[in-house]
Write a protein that holds these residues in place. Structure first.
Motif, PDB file in Angstrom:
ATOM      1  N   TYR A  67       0.899  -1.159  -0.047  1.00 24.07           N
ATOM      2  CA  TYR A  67       0.054  -0.216   0.136  1.00 24.07           C
ATOM      3  C   TYR A  67       0.929   1.321   0.024  1.00 24.07           C
ATOM      4  O   TYR A  67       0.743   2.285  -0.728  1.00 24.07           O
ATOM      5  N   GLY A  68       1.692   1.290   0.916  1.00 29.90           N
ATOM      6  CA  GLY A  68       2.709   2.268   1.123  1.00 29.90           C
ATOM      7  C   GLY A  68       3.639   2.891  -0.324  1.00 29.90           C
ATOM      8  O   GLY A  68       3.603   3.868  -0.865  1.00 29.90           O
ATOM      9  N   LEU A  69       4.217   1.560  -0.788  1.00 28.15           N
ATOM     10  CA  LEU A  69       4.542   1.838  -2.462  1.00 28.15           C
ATOM     11  C   LEU A  69       3.767   2.266  -3.576  1.00 28.15           C
ATOM     12  O   LEU A  69       4.133   3.055  -4.042  1.00 28.15           O
ATOM     13  N   LEU A  70       2.482   1.812  -3.303  1.00 28.24           N
ATOM     14  CA  LEU A  70       1.472   2.244  -4.176  1.00 28.24           C
ATOM     15  C   LEU A  70       1.211   3.662  -4.186  1.00 28.24           C
ATOM     16  O   LEU A  70       1.044   4.470  -4.988  1.00 28.24           O
ATOM     17  N   GLU A  71       1.035   3.995  -2.801  1.00 28.58           N
ATOM     18  CA  GLU A  71       0.761   5.558  -2.494  1.00 28.58           C
ATOM     19  C   GLU A  71       1.901   6.438  -3.102  1.00 28.58           C
ATOM     20  O   GLU A  71       1.629   7.528  -3.568  1.00 28.58           O
ATOM     21  N   GLU A  95     -11.758  -8.852   0.058  1.00 30.25           N
ATOM     22  CA  GLU A  95     -12.293  -7.881  -0.887  1.00 30.25           C
ATOM     23  C   GLU A  95     -11.696  -6.299  -0.359  1.00 30.25           C
ATOM     24  O   GLU A  95     -11.728  -5.582  -0.967  1.00 30.25           O
ATOM     25  N   LYS A  96     -11.646  -6.342   1.152  1.00 30.35           N
ATOM     26  CA  LYS A  96     -11.308  -5.033   1.458  1.00 30.35           C
ATOM     27  C   LYS A  96      -9.817  -4.933   1.131  1.00 30.35           C
ATOM     28  O   LYS A  96      -9.831  -3.414   0.971  1.00 30.35           O
ATOM     29  N   ALA A  97      -9.098  -5.622   0.932  1.00 31.45           N
ATOM     30  CA  ALA A  97      -7.563  -5.436   0.660  1.00 31.45           C
ATOM     31  C   ALA A  97      -7.742  -5.130  -0.853  1.00 31.45           C
ATOM     32  O   ALA A  97      -6.868  -3.968  -1.267  1.00 31.45           O
ATOM     33  N   ARG A  98      -8.389  -5.724  -1.855  1.00 30.09           N
ATOM     34  CA  ARG A  98      -8.758  -5.147  -3.061  1.00 30.09           C
ATOM     35  C   ARG A  98      -9.154  -3.734  -3.161  1.00 30.09           C
ATOM     36  O   ARG A  98      -8.865  -3.046  -4.103  1.00 30.09           O
ATOM     37  N   GLU A  99     -10.093  -3.349  -2.448  1.00 23.25           N
ATOM     38  CA  GLU A  99     -10.984  -2.022  -2.485  1.00 23.25           C
ATOM     39  C   GLU A  99      -9.916  -1.223  -2.231  1.00 23.25           C
ATOM     40  O   GLU A  99      -9.706   0.116  -2.801  1.00 23.25           O
ATOM     41  N   SER A 103      -8.469   1.822  -4.408  1.00 16.68           N
ATOM     42  CA  SER A 103      -8.524   3.288  -4.270  1.00 16.68           C
ATOM     43  C   SER A 103      -7.345   4.100  -4.261  1.00 16.68           C
ATOM     44  O   SER A 103      -7.301   5.337  -4.500  1.00 16.68           O
ATOM     45  N   LEU A 104      -6.273   3.323  -3.995  1.00 12.85           N
ATOM     46  CA  LEU A 104      -4.938   3.834  -4.023  1.00 12.85           C
ATOM     47  C   LEU A 104      -4.293   4.080  -5.409  1.00 12.85           C
ATOM     48  O   LEU A 104      -3.353   4.396  -5.570  1.00 12.85           O
ATOM     49  N   GLY A 105      -5.091   3.365  -6.487  1.00 15.52           N
ATOM     50  CA  GLY A 105      -4.566   3.488  -7.761  1.00 15.52           C
ATOM     51  C   GLY A 105      -4.016   2.249  -8.407  1.00 15.52           C
ATOM     52  O   GLY A 105      -3.158   2.294  -9.492  1.00 15.52           O
TER      53      GLY A 105
END
Length: 395
Positions: A67-71, A95-99, A103-105
């Protein structure tokens, strides 16, 4: 060897060596693979390796997770990094992880342990997307070079600053006015990058951009040359006014505290100034280069400094320098009114102001002015001035 060099390059970030090896086995021959074992290493690889076309990352990793890398990727100021397709390696059907990733791109998902057909199909599709985005980014870059405004910062482009500076230097020569260039350099860039990363440095740059942009005149031109450096062109401004503005910016930052993830961050800048008149500079390149060199000298000297033609600028020195410059007009008014006594008390200050002009007259007219003797008098007086408050000088 040449064929391999042309293969699309994929960055695989996963803390499992077995997972990385399995992916490399499936795509070898169609993609060039770079492997990293955590998100921080992957981020550093992205900054130094422009050949990467796609990022394939796990979520749970040490130091910096997926997540941090994607952000960081989506928030990058580098167009080639910001637009990279990012595919998430999914270990389950959370599903929460995918959502959250979407949302982060994130651009897509691949299930760990899935077949090679799915993997290759997804990667080929994403690489084609990357090529399209690169072409779009190049088109935008070409447009921005022709536009006076950088779409990313909202400030003037470097090319427009250069063009405007040349126009203003020509105008200054015709009208016998001055033009000042200021270069603002963020101090301690390397420690900031090491402690907080590129993302926070970019946020600091945006803060500086807003602060500087809100304090300049309509006729001034401001551009952001890098994440840590700004250049400002101030036509019709003399060096004293430019130094006064620089000191106010420095003081403003001394009292500014920024917060990132509940951590308080203090920053400072070094500001270099160059004046077409005081430094006798006739080209844009010389003006900006001189200001840049002085800003970098301020950083090297410990930072939080304003550097001009005579070295570091302080409030006291600025007041002494401003006083004689502002007393010439007043002295002429006194003489027109027959008030010679008022002028006599200002002769040392007037001499310090007029010596450069007298030097120029002597070099052109050779009329026998006693320049060496006048300079000796100037050195003995030390340029005494009155208590003029220059803190209200606006730029």
């Amino acid at each position: 060897m040449n064929d391999e060099a042309k293969l699309p390059k994929i960055l695989v970030a996963d803390d499992s060596r077995m997972v990385r090896a399995s992916i490399a086995k499936h795509i070898r021959g169609q993609f060039d693979v770079r492997e990293e074992s955590d998100g921080q290493a992957a981020w550093e690889a992205l900054l130094v390796d422009p050949a990467i076309n796609l990022v394939l990352t796990d979520i749970g990793m040490p130091r910096l997770d997926g997540y941090g890398l994607l952000e960081r990727i989506r928030g990058s100021r580098l167009g080639r990094v910001r637009t990279l397709p990012v595919v998430i390696l999914s270990g389950d059907e959370d599903e929460k992880a995918r959502e959250r990733a979407l949302s982060l791109g994130a651009n897509g998902f691949i299930t760990k342990g899935g077949g090679g057909v799915e993997l290759l199909a997804t990667l080929n599709s994403m690489v084609r997307l990357a090529q399209t985005q690169n072409e779009l980014e190049e088109s935008r870059a070409a447009l921005s070079r022709q536009s006076p405004v950088d779409p990313a910062t909202g400030l003037a482009t470097e090319a427009y600053l250069q063009h405007r500076a040349q126009q203003e230097i020509s105008r200054a020569r015709r009208t016998q006015t001055d033009i000042v260039a200021l270069v603002v350099e963020l101090d301690e860039l390397a420690p900031l990058l090491a402690r907080y990363g590129d993302h926070v440095v970019q946020l600091i740059g945006r803060k500086l951009s807003k602060m500087l942009g809100s304090r300049i005149r309509a006729e001034d031109t401001l551009t952001q040359r890098s994440a840590s450096q700004f250049a400002l062109l101030a036509p019709g401004t003399d060096l004293v006014a430019g130094c006064a503005f620089a000191l106010r910016i420095k003081q403003r930052l001394e009292n500014l505290v920024m917060t990132y993830r509940e951590e308080r961050i203090r920053v400072s800048v070094s500001i270099g100034l160059a004046s077409a008149a005081a430094d006798r500079l006739g080209s844009v390149g010389d003006l900006l280069e001189t200001a840049t060199r002085r800003a970098q000298a301020g950083v090297a000297a410990g930072g939080n400094k304003v550097i001009a033609d005579r070295g570091e600028v302080t409030q006291g020195m600025l007041e002494r320098r401003a006083s004689p410059l502002l007393s010439v007009d007043a002295a002429l008014r006194h003489l027109r009114l027959g008030q010679q006594e008022e002028v006599t008390t200002q002769l040392p200050e007037l001499l310090m102001t007029l010596v450069p002009l007298l030097e120029l007259l002597e070099s052109r007219l050779h009329c026998g002015l006693p320049i060496p003797q006048l300079k000796q008098i100037e050195n003995r007086t030390g340029g005494r001035g009155d208590d003029l408050d220059v803190t209200q000088t606006h730029i």
